[in-house]
Design a protein around this motif. Structure first.
Motif, PDB file in Angstrom:
ATOM      1  N   TRP A   1       1.074   6.089  -2.837  1.00  0.00           N
ATOM      2  CA  TRP A   1       2.162   7.058  -2.950  1.00  0.00           C
ATOM      3  C   TRP A   1       2.081   7.808  -4.270  1.00  0.00           C
ATOM      4  CZ3 TRP A   1       6.556   6.563  -6.295  1.00  0.00           C
ATOM      5  CH2 TRP A   1       7.475   7.595  -6.139  1.00  0.00           C
ATOM      6  N   ASP A   2       1.689   7.076  -5.309  1.00  0.00           N
ATOM      7  CA  ASP A   2       1.588   7.690  -6.629  1.00  0.00           C
ATOM      8  C   ASP A   2       0.518   8.774  -6.653  1.00  0.00           C
ATOM      9  OD1 ASP A   2       2.170   7.598  -9.576  1.00  0.00           O
ATOM     10  OD2 ASP A   2       0.002   7.260  -9.582  1.00  0.00           O
ATOM     11  N   ARG A   3      -0.595   8.504  -6.000  1.00  0.00           N
ATOM     12  CA  ARG A   3      -1.715   9.453  -6.058  1.00  0.00           C
ATOM     13  C   ARG A   3      -1.693  10.463  -4.924  1.00  0.00           C
ATOM     14  NH1 ARG A   3      -5.658   6.880  -9.340  1.00  0.00           N
ATOM     15  NH2 ARG A   3      -4.415   5.791 -10.880  1.00  0.00           N
TER      16      ARG A   3
ATOM     17  N   ILE B   1      18.642  -3.045  -9.618  1.00  0.00           N
ATOM     18  CA  ILE B   1      17.956  -3.019 -10.906  1.00  0.00           C
ATOM     19  C   ILE B   1      18.769  -2.236 -11.921  1.00  0.00           C
ATOM     20  CG2 ILE B   1      15.935  -2.106 -12.100  1.00  0.00           C
ATOM     21  CD1 ILE B   1      14.307  -2.780  -9.679  1.00  0.00           C
TER      22      ILE B   1
ATOM     23  N   LYS C   1       2.105   9.180 -11.880  1.00  0.00           N
ATOM     24  CA  LYS C   1       3.404   9.850 -11.985  1.00  0.00           C
ATOM     25  C   LYS C   1       4.251   9.228 -13.083  1.00  0.00           C
ATOM     26  CE  LYS C   1       3.771  11.391  -7.238  1.00  0.00           C
ATOM     27  NZ  LYS C   1       3.909  10.806  -5.918  1.00  0.00           N
TER      28      LYS C   1
ATOM     29  N   LEU D   1      -0.737  -0.764 -12.013  1.00  0.00           N
ATOM     30  CA  LEU D   1      -0.587  -1.680 -10.883  1.00  0.00           C
ATOM     31  C   LEU D   1      -1.974  -2.050 -10.378  1.00  0.00           C
ATOM     32  CD1 LEU D   1       1.830  -2.800  -9.225  1.00  0.00           C
ATOM     33  CD2 LEU D   1       1.177  -1.170  -7.491  1.00  0.00           C
ATOM     34  N   ASP D   2      -2.291  -3.305 -10.391  1.00  0.00           N
ATOM     35  CA  ASP D   2      -3.589  -3.784  -9.928  1.00  0.00           C
ATOM     36  C   ASP D   2      -4.728  -3.030 -10.589  1.00  0.00           C
ATOM     37  OD1 ASP D   2      -2.631  -5.741  -8.344  1.00  0.00           O
ATOM     38  OD2 ASP D   2      -2.631  -4.565  -6.515  1.00  0.00           O
TER      39      ASP D   2
ATOM     40  N   GLN E   1      11.224   4.751 -13.618  1.00  0.00           N
ATOM     41  CA  GLN E   1      11.855   5.563 -12.586  1.00  0.00           C
ATOM     42  C   GLN E   1      10.837   6.122 -11.596  1.00  0.00           C
ATOM     43  OE1 GLN E   1      15.080   5.433 -12.965  1.00  0.00           O
ATOM     44  NE2 GLN E   1      15.248   6.290 -10.923  1.00  0.00           N
ATOM     45  N   GLN E   2       9.622   6.346 -12.088  1.00  0.00           N
ATOM     46  CA  GLN E   2       8.602   6.977 -11.254  1.00  0.00           C
ATOM     47  C   GLN E   2       7.804   5.972 -10.431  1.00  0.00           C
ATOM     48  OE1 GLN E   2       8.095  10.224 -10.869  1.00  0.00           O
ATOM     49  NE2 GLN E   2       9.847  10.591 -12.180  1.00  0.00           N
TER      50      GLN E   2
ATOM     51  N   ARG F   1      -2.879  -0.359  -1.256  1.00  0.00           N
ATOM     52  CA  ARG F   1      -1.875  -0.564  -2.308  1.00  0.00           C
ATOM     53  C   ARG F   1      -0.904   0.608  -2.221  1.00  0.00           C
ATOM     54  NH1 ARG F   1      -6.636  -2.018  -4.759  1.00  0.00           N
ATOM     55  NH2 ARG F   1      -6.693  -4.170  -5.495  1.00  0.00           N
TER      56      ARG F   1
ATOM     57  N   VAL G   1       0.386   2.578  -5.207  1.00  0.00           N
ATOM     58  CA  VAL G   1      -0.615   3.455  -5.816  1.00  0.00           C
ATOM     59  C   VAL G   1      -0.878   4.652  -4.902  1.00  0.00           C
ATOM     60  CG1 VAL G   1      -2.937   3.569  -6.752  1.00  0.00           C
ATOM     61  CG2 VAL G   1      -1.652   1.457  -6.935  1.00  0.00           C
TER      62      VAL G   1
ATOM     63  N   THR H   1      16.962  -7.563 -14.677  1.00  0.00           N
ATOM     64  CA  THR H   1      15.616  -8.031 -14.345  1.00  0.00           C
ATOM     65  C   THR H   1      15.119  -8.949 -15.458  1.00  0.00           C
ATOM     66  OG1 THR H   1      14.802  -6.004 -15.315  1.00  0.00           O
ATOM     67  CG2 THR H   1      14.858  -6.103 -12.928  1.00  0.00           C
TER      68      THR H   1
ATOM     69  N   MET I   1      -4.715  -0.106 -11.766  1.00  0.00           N
ATOM     70  CA  MET I   1      -4.738   1.340 -11.579  1.00  0.00           C
ATOM     71  C   MET I   1      -3.483   1.969 -12.171  1.00  0.00           C
ATOM     72  SD  MET I   1      -6.485   2.120  -7.979  1.00  0.00           S
ATOM     73  CE  MET I   1      -6.265   0.535  -7.287  1.00  0.00           C
ATOM     74  N   VAL I   2      -3.697   3.058 -12.890  1.00  0.00           N
ATOM     75  CA  VAL I   2      -2.569   3.725 -13.527  1.00  0.00           C
ATOM     76  C   VAL I   2      -1.740   4.428 -12.458  1.00  0.00           C
ATOM     77  CG1 VAL I   2      -1.961   5.627 -15.036  1.00  0.00           C
ATOM     78  CG2 VAL I   2      -3.733   4.038 -15.718  1.00  0.00           C
ATOM     79  N   LEU I   3      -0.438   4.264 -12.533  1.00  0.00           N
ATOM     80  CA  LEU I   3       0.444   5.051 -11.669  1.00  0.00           C
ATOM     81  C   LEU I   3       0.708   6.357 -12.395  1.00  0.00           C
ATOM     82  CD1 LEU I   3       2.813   2.196 -10.505  1.00  0.00           C
ATOM     83  CD2 LEU I   3       0.864   3.175  -9.314  1.00  0.00           C
TER      84      LEU I   3
ATOM     85  N   LYS J   1      15.371   0.046  -0.236  1.00  0.00           N
ATOM     86  CA  LYS J   1      14.904   0.380  -1.578  1.00  0.00           C
ATOM     87  C   LYS J   1      16.016   0.941  -2.428  1.00  0.00           C
ATOM     88  CE  LYS J   1      10.104   0.536  -1.185  1.00  0.00           C
ATOM     89  NZ  LYS J   1       9.004   1.299  -0.672  1.00  0.00           N
TER      90      LYS J   1
ATOM     91  N   ASP K   1       7.530   2.898  -7.544  1.00  0.00           N
ATOM     92  CA  ASP K   1       8.171   2.415  -6.334  1.00  0.00           C
ATOM     93  C   ASP K   1       9.114   1.252  -6.659  1.00  0.00           C
ATOM     94  OD1 ASP K   1       8.522   2.279  -3.543  1.00  0.00           O
ATOM     95  OD2 ASP K   1       7.282   0.481  -3.536  1.00  0.00           O
ATOM     96  N   ALA K   2      10.279   1.288  -6.046  1.00  0.00           N
ATOM     97  CA  ALA K   2      11.328   0.324  -6.421  1.00  0.00           C
ATOM     98  C   ALA K   2      10.872  -1.127  -6.290  1.00  0.00           C
ATOM     99  CB  ALA K   2      12.561   0.555  -5.565  1.00  0.00           C
ATOM    100  N   ASP K   3      10.002  -1.379  -5.333  1.00  0.00           N
ATOM    101  CA  ASP K   3       9.581  -2.764  -5.113  1.00  0.00           C
ATOM    102  C   ASP K   3       8.755  -3.310  -6.266  1.00  0.00           C
ATOM    103  OD1 ASP K   3      10.849  -2.798  -2.779  1.00  0.00           O
ATOM    104  OD2 ASP K   3       9.080  -2.549  -1.505  1.00  0.00           O
ATOM    105  N   GLN K   4       8.080  -2.412  -6.980  1.00  0.00           N
ATOM    106  CA  GLN K   4       7.165  -2.872  -8.030  1.00  0.00           C
ATOM    107  C   GLN K   4       7.842  -2.988  -9.379  1.00  0.00           C
ATOM    108  OE1 GLN K   4       4.379  -3.644  -6.691  1.00  0.00           O
ATOM    109  NE2 GLN K   4       4.718  -2.542  -4.780  1.00  0.00           N
ATOM    110  N   ARG K   5       9.035  -2.452  -9.492  1.00  0.00           N
ATOM    111  CA  ARG K   5       9.656  -2.386 -10.818  1.00  0.00           C
ATOM    112  C   ARG K   5       9.853  -3.755 -11.460  1.00  0.00           C
ATOM    113  NH1 ARG K   5      13.982   2.382  -9.500  1.00  0.00           N
ATOM    114  NH2 ARG K   5      12.397   3.831  -8.777  1.00  0.00           N
ATOM    115  N   PRO K   6      10.390  -4.718 -10.731  1.00  0.00           N
ATOM    116  CA  PRO K   6      10.578  -6.026 -11.390  1.00  0.00           C
ATOM    117  C   PRO K   6       9.261  -6.619 -11.879  1.00  0.00           C
ATOM    118  CG  PRO K   6      11.788  -5.939  -9.335  1.00  0.00           C
ATOM    119  CD  PRO K   6      10.937  -4.720  -9.379  1.00  0.00           C
TER     120      PRO K   6
ATOM    121  N   THR L   1      17.069  -0.522  -5.919  1.00  0.00           N
ATOM    122  CA  THR L   1      17.185   0.297  -7.126  1.00  0.00           C
ATOM    123  C   THR L   1      18.554   0.105  -7.757  1.00  0.00           C
ATOM    124  OG1 THR L   1      15.878   1.897  -5.920  1.00  0.00           O
ATOM    125  CG2 THR L   1      16.781   2.602  -8.018  1.00  0.00           C
TER     126      THR L   1
END
Ligand SMILES: Nc1ncnc2c1ncn2[C@@H]1O[C@H](COP(=O)(O)OP(=O)(O)OP(=O)(O)O)[C@@H](O)[C@H]1O
Ligand SMILES: [Mg+2]
Lengths: 639, 468
Positions: free
Chosen positions: A189-191, A279, B217, B210-211, B374-375, A184, A187, B415, B213-215, A272, B377-382, A276
């Motif tokens: 990248w987040d972690r 959006i 950031k 997401l899925d 903002q924090q 994923r 995730v 969106t 799991m907390v993001l 991306k 990933d752009a793909d997941q925002r919508p 962005t």
């Protein structure tokens, strides 16, 4: 069970409750029940399932809402099979766990048999808890999913996977994180937070910052998602290639491989950024886009409507109104049932006719016969006259035997005049009719011209034996004739136009037209050659004519080139190489329009004639005829 | 046999349900929610405030903390940063929440409860002493129940280890798991991905998930929540002229009805040993919550409340009446919008010196959402924006969702934004607990528990590895 009352009824005895002779106990009570029963039935309308007091409130009228008893029958009866079953807190283990955690869930207490067996086996192993047996509950073990990860050895890493940007430690960390979060990427990248000092032993932790700064890799580089993906995909691709050489990969593997190698972090990043931006559009931008989209839709709809209207109008203008009656008459026979009825009708007519003629076989040949229709009822067949039947039988045999189609050699086909068709038109036509039809063009003038030309070629008005072969050849001939006629028409038109334009130009610049006049004077010159030929009724060879046209064109082209020569001599060579003198692209030529027109028409002619050359003798003549015609027309134009 | 419909429970196999008598604990700033996994509401909802007298022990529970006892101090174990501060009390309070309603007090051992005295008459006291240790073990309250605890999204690693230590060491639970409130609230709404906006009492948080799991950031929090609104109401009361008196119920002996706006005519109780100011504050808070429930309204948009046209519009709207415990009553007009406006527009907040941190523009809910998105990933925002789960008690403020919807659509007009806000009060307040109840009753969750054995092997650090 027959009650005493029934018995008395049968025997015709009076219904006296007191003196029941034999039936004392059971029958007696049954009789009482029987006596009671008719009473409620007699009460005219007894509402089911309602208390008597409530029913009384209804009065005379039936209740406005139908009252139904809540039916117990719909619910399955509770089966009371013995005492209540016991539930126990059943301890169990999950095979997906390595630590053997024992949890408890509620289960029906197993019937005595299995635990007894269990306890017979168990004491050997478990010793202390003979009473509670441990269930292994594998129902949910299937949810224990591990992701597939590419792995690599140290040698492989050193050989193929080294990178200036990534340390071995960080690569390992990346793989660990990817496994932990099962690809994923958002995730991951987040972690993702690789800290080199994390890997160092704690004794180094008290070493100061200089130690960190001296390390080859800057601590905690900020990696973007694309960086992570690029590194991981790169390694995966390399490893994949190592495991399976590219040539051995199957389609799936190769597409995966391609996808891995083709990953472009820069492009992804740009994509991306665009996403962005999309959006983060402001309300105004979104509104504007919405407005434009609706506008576009509106325009499209209007255009479609207009098109449809036009189409309708065109259809109305073009198509002649259909003969309503005819179509209505035909429509009656579009369905299979109607067709069947029609067939029957015709069949009957046919048969009666035959009866009248005494079942003669001659008219029967062209008549409908039973095997024309696939599903003729047997009874109809029996009614056939004897002769007819014989005939139909004879015909019937053929399709039955026909299944293996006999193949003929081309030679045989030719000899027996067998032809195969994609689709057969219904009905019988005469070959001569077809030939006649071919002679006819759309307009009478054209038809006249065609027949004139055919006559000139010496083709008789009626071709004696119109076999299909003859028909074919004739068709080709007629096609060529009409093509020639077309070309001639075009040429005439062009010539006329040329003349008009030339005249106009002359009028405009009297002095500059000198060269054009020369060109113009050549036009009739070149035309004269065939003109004379025909006039003198010479049997000119076709090729010659053709050559003449070719020459003609070339001559004109040369003229053209000469004109150009004055301005730009470099073009000369090119122009001369140009076979047809097809110098369309000359930019500044006074006689440009003129020359082009001439060139084009002449080229068309030469093409047409050269096509015509290939076939039979008649065509040779056609060319001369054609030139004659053209000469005539040019004369006409000149007058 | 039965045709399944909306009211019949699905078969356990259908949703992979396999209950193991797990207990779910969802501690919050106002209340601690506890109950058995698999049930649809927490059986035990116990205030997070506790009472402490100068000498006596801690007092837990609704009854104890609302009794006007002299010298009773009301405290809360939560720190100002939304992380548990007073661990000892927290553990005791949680234990109370669990044992008072769920597991009950453990039956004391028959050997010691005095009912079997006769058997011991022959004096084999020695054997009894040997057993003592085993008995001590048995006294831990959660021996039989796995425990799932919720934590705020910004919990520190140290705090997380503390949770498992309490559960394993103090309560002896056989298995433990820690999950973020955001994820669980999303589960309760039937989503595994989304943005969870939780407006509780002490904190407002925005958690992208997401899925399941907390993001991390993207996790945002701010102190502008229920307590902030309460403070705004207090300020508003103080600023109004004449000042609106805020008298809690416990002080009123009797009251007589009065006209709107006129001073109350009530008989007050007198206490020889008056309770502390903290007790009074807590009691006042109850009145304020009542006020929030029945009067306060969020300006639903479009636009902010503080624009002149909107204020005019608000003035023309019919007011809402409220009666204080002492009988004082009034119809509240425009000011009822003002007190909640600070959640969305920091500049509109009434200046208050009692609230610890003055509201910053970044702390407003729209800005939190923006920062969280903002924090990610752009793909997941919508995807996230189409699953905005709203939870927490303060989102029950009237017209809160309308305003939130307006604000989010104003930030992301392009969106497809969708708010998921369960209509029922229980589901909104206890979303995190309900999500935990779902999670802990799943058969597929069995393999995720951290078992006692694993804890003993790896130590408390295992939470970091397993509960992510
Ligand atoms: N109907 C209502 N209208 C407005 N506010 C309400 C309503 N019901 C409860 N609240 C407020 O909601 C808050 C409690 O919400 P909740 O139970 O979600 O908080 P919590 O989870 O205990 O706190 P936190 O999440 O900050 O730890 C209190 O401030 C209370 O005043
Ligand atoms: Mg909360």
């Amino acid at each position: 069970m027959a009650s005493g009352r029934d018995v008395r009824d049968m025997l015709g005895l009076p219904a006296a409750g007191g003196d029941a002779p034999k039936a004392a106990g059971a029958a007696g009570t049954a009789a009482q029940a029987q006596q009671k029963r008719p009473k409620p039935a007699g009460g005219s309308r007894k509402i089911q399932g309602v208390a008597r007091e409530v029913a009384a409130l209804y009065g005379e009228r039936p209740p406005p809402v139908a009252v139904y008893e809540e039916k117990k029958a719909y619910r399955a009866k509770r089966q009371s099979t013995g005492p209540a079953k016991k539930w126990i807190q059943q301890p169990f283990t999950n095979p997906a766990r390595a630590d053997g955690l024992v949890l408890k869930h509620w289960r029906r207490k197993p019937t005595t048999a299995p635990p007894v067996q269990e306890s017979e086996d168990a004491p050997m192993e478990e010793g202390d808890n003979t009473e509670t047996f441990l269930e292994s509950c594998a129902d949910y073990a299937k949810y224990d999913i591990k992701v597939d990860m590419p792995g690599f050895t140290d040698e492989e890493y050193d050989k193929y996977l080294r990178s200036d940007d990534w340390s071995r430690e960080e690569t390992d960390y990346l793989f660990e994180v990817v496994r932990d979060y099962s690809y994923r990427w958002a995730v991951i990248w987040d972690r993702y937070g690789f800290e080199p000092q994390r890997q160092l032993a704690p004794e180094n932790a008290n070493g100061d910052d200089q130690a960190l700064a001296a390390m080859p890799f800057a601590p905690s580089k900020k990696r973007t998602l694309e960086d992570l993906k690029a590194r991981f995909y790169d390694i995966s691709a390399k490893l994949m290639k190592q495991r399976i050489p590219e040539v051995n990969m199957d389609a799936d593997q190769y597409s995966t491989y391609e996808m891995l190698t083709k990953f472009d972090p820069v492009m992804e990043r740009n994509r991306k950024m665009l996403a962005t931006a999309l959006i983060n559009r402001t309300m105004d931008e979104v509104k504007e886009e919405e407005f434009l989209l609706t506008e576009l839709q509106r325009i499209n709809m209007a255009a479609n409507r207009l098109d449809a209207e036009r189409e309708e109008l065109r259809a109305r203008l073009d198509a002649p109104p259909q003969n309503q009656q005819v179509s209505a008459g035909l429509q009656a026979f579009t369905s299979s049932q109607a067709l069947h009825a029609l067939f029957q009708q015709l069949f009957q007519q046919d048969r009666s006719k035959k009866r009248a003629t005494g079942g003669g076989s001659v008219p029967g040949r062209l008549s409908l016969s039973a095997n024309d229709m696939v599903h003729t009822p047997g009874s109809a067949q029996q009614q056939l006259s004897a002769a007819n039947r014989r005939q139909s039988l004879a015909q019937n045999q053929q399709p039955a035997a026909q299944t293996p189609v006999r193949s003929l050699s081309p030679h045989q086909e030719h000899r027996f005049n067998v032809s195969t068709h994609e689709r057969l038109t219904s009905g019988v036509t005469f070959g001569s009719d077809r030939l006649l039809k071919m002679r006819q063009a759309k307009s009478n003038v054209q038809t006249g011209k065609i027949s004139q030309m055919l006559a000139a070629l010496g083709v008789a008005d009626v071709v004696p034996i119109p076999t299909s072969k003859v028909g074919e050849v004739f068709e080709q001939l007629v096609a060529k004739v009409s093509r020639l006629l077309d070309v001639r028409k075009v040429r005439e038109k062009e010539e006329g136009e040329c003349k008009v334009l030339l005249a106009m130009k002359e009028r405009r610049n009297g002095s500059g037209g000198g060269e054009e006049r020369q060109a113009k004077s050549e036009v009739p010159d070149s035309q004269e050659t065939p003109d004379i030929d025909v006039d003198g009724e010479n049997e000119e060879d076709e090729d010659d004519v053709n050559k003449n046209y070719g020459d003609d064109a070339e001559g004109e082209a040369d003229d053209n080139d000469n004109d150009n020569d004055a301005d730009n001599p470099e073009d000369d060579a090119e122009g001369e190489e140009d076979e047809g003198g097809f110098n369309v692209e000359d930019p500044d030529d006074d006689g440009d329009v003129d020359a082009e027109g001439e060139d084009e028409s002449s080229k068309q002619q030469s093409r047409a004639t050269s096509q015509g050359v290939t076939t039979a003798q008649g065509h040779k003549r056609s060319a001369s005829v054609f030139s004659q015609g053209s000469a005539q027309s040019s004369k006409r134009a000149r007058q | 046999m039965n045709i399944p419909n909306a009211s019949t429970a699905p078969a356990a196999g259908e949703y992979a349900g396999d209950e193991v008598s797990a207990i779910v604990l969802d501690p919050g700033y106002t209340t601690v929610r506890a109950g058995f996994a698999g049930e649809d509401v927490p059986k035990s909802v116990c205030p997070s405030f506790y009472g402490q007298t100068a000498s006596g022990p801690y007092l837990f529970g609704e009854n104890a903390i609302h009794a006007p006892v002299g010298g009773l101090d009301i405290k809360n174990y939560w720190g100002s940063d939304g992380i548990v501060e007073d661990w000892d009390t927290a553990a005791k309070l949680w234990e109370y929440a669990i044992t008072s309603r769920l597991t009950g007090a453990r039956p004391s051992d028959p050997a010691r409860n005095g009912l079997n005295e006769g058997n011991d008459a022959n004096g084999n006291g020695e054997a009894m002493d040997v057993d003592m240790d085993a008995l001590e073990q048995n006294e831990k309250p959660l021996e039989d129940n796995p425990l799932l605890v919720t934590e705020p999204g910004w919990n520190s690693a140290k705090a997380r280890e503390k949770y498992i230590e309490i559960a394993m060491e103090d309560w002896g639970t056989p298995a433990f798991f820690l999950q973020k409130t955001g994820v669980l609230a999303a589960f309760a709404a039937g989503k595994s991905s989304g943005i969870i906006i939780d407006v509780g009492a002490s904190h407002t948080s925005v958690t992208p998930v997401l899925d399941g799991m907390v993001l991390r950031k993207g996790v945002q929090k701010s102190p502008l929540a229920g307590n902030f609104v309460s403070d705004q109401i207090r300020t508003s009361f103080k600023q109004s002229s004449p000042e609106i008196p805020l008298t809690p119920h416990y002080m009123i002996k009797s009251k007589t009805p009065v006209d709107a706006g006129t001073p109350a005519q009530a008989v007050y109780k007198t206490f020889p040993d008056p309770p502390t100011p903290s007790f009074r504050a807590n009691e006042e808070e109850r009145v304020l919550t009542e006020f929030k429930e029945s009067v306060v309204e969020v300006w639903p948009g479009p636009g902010r409340f503080t624009t002149p046209t909107n204020e005019e519009l608000a003035k023309s709207m019919p007011g809402r009446p409220f009666e204080m415990p002492d009988g004082w009553n009034q119809v509240f007009g425009m000011e009822r919008f003002r007190v909640a406006e600070g959640l969305f527009d920091a500049s509109a907040a009434l200046p208050s010196d009692t609230f610890p941190t003055p509201p910053k523009p970044d702390h407003t809910i729209p800005r939190l959402v923006q920062a969280a998105v903002q924090q990610v990933d752009a793909d997941q925002r919508p995807l996230l924006l189409s699953n905005i789960v709203v939870t927490g008690g303060s989102t029950l403020l009237y017209k809160f969702n309308e305003r939130l919807n307006y604000e989010i659509n104003a930030i992301y007009p392009s969106t497809r934004n969708k708010l998921i806000a369960p209509g029922s009060v229980v589901e909104r307040k206890y979303a995190a607990w309900i999500g935990g109840s779902i999670l802990a009753s799943l058969g597929s969750f069995h393999q995720l528990w951290i078992s006692r054995k694993e804890y003993e092997e790896h130590g408390a650090g295992i939470v970091e590895k397993r509960c992510r």
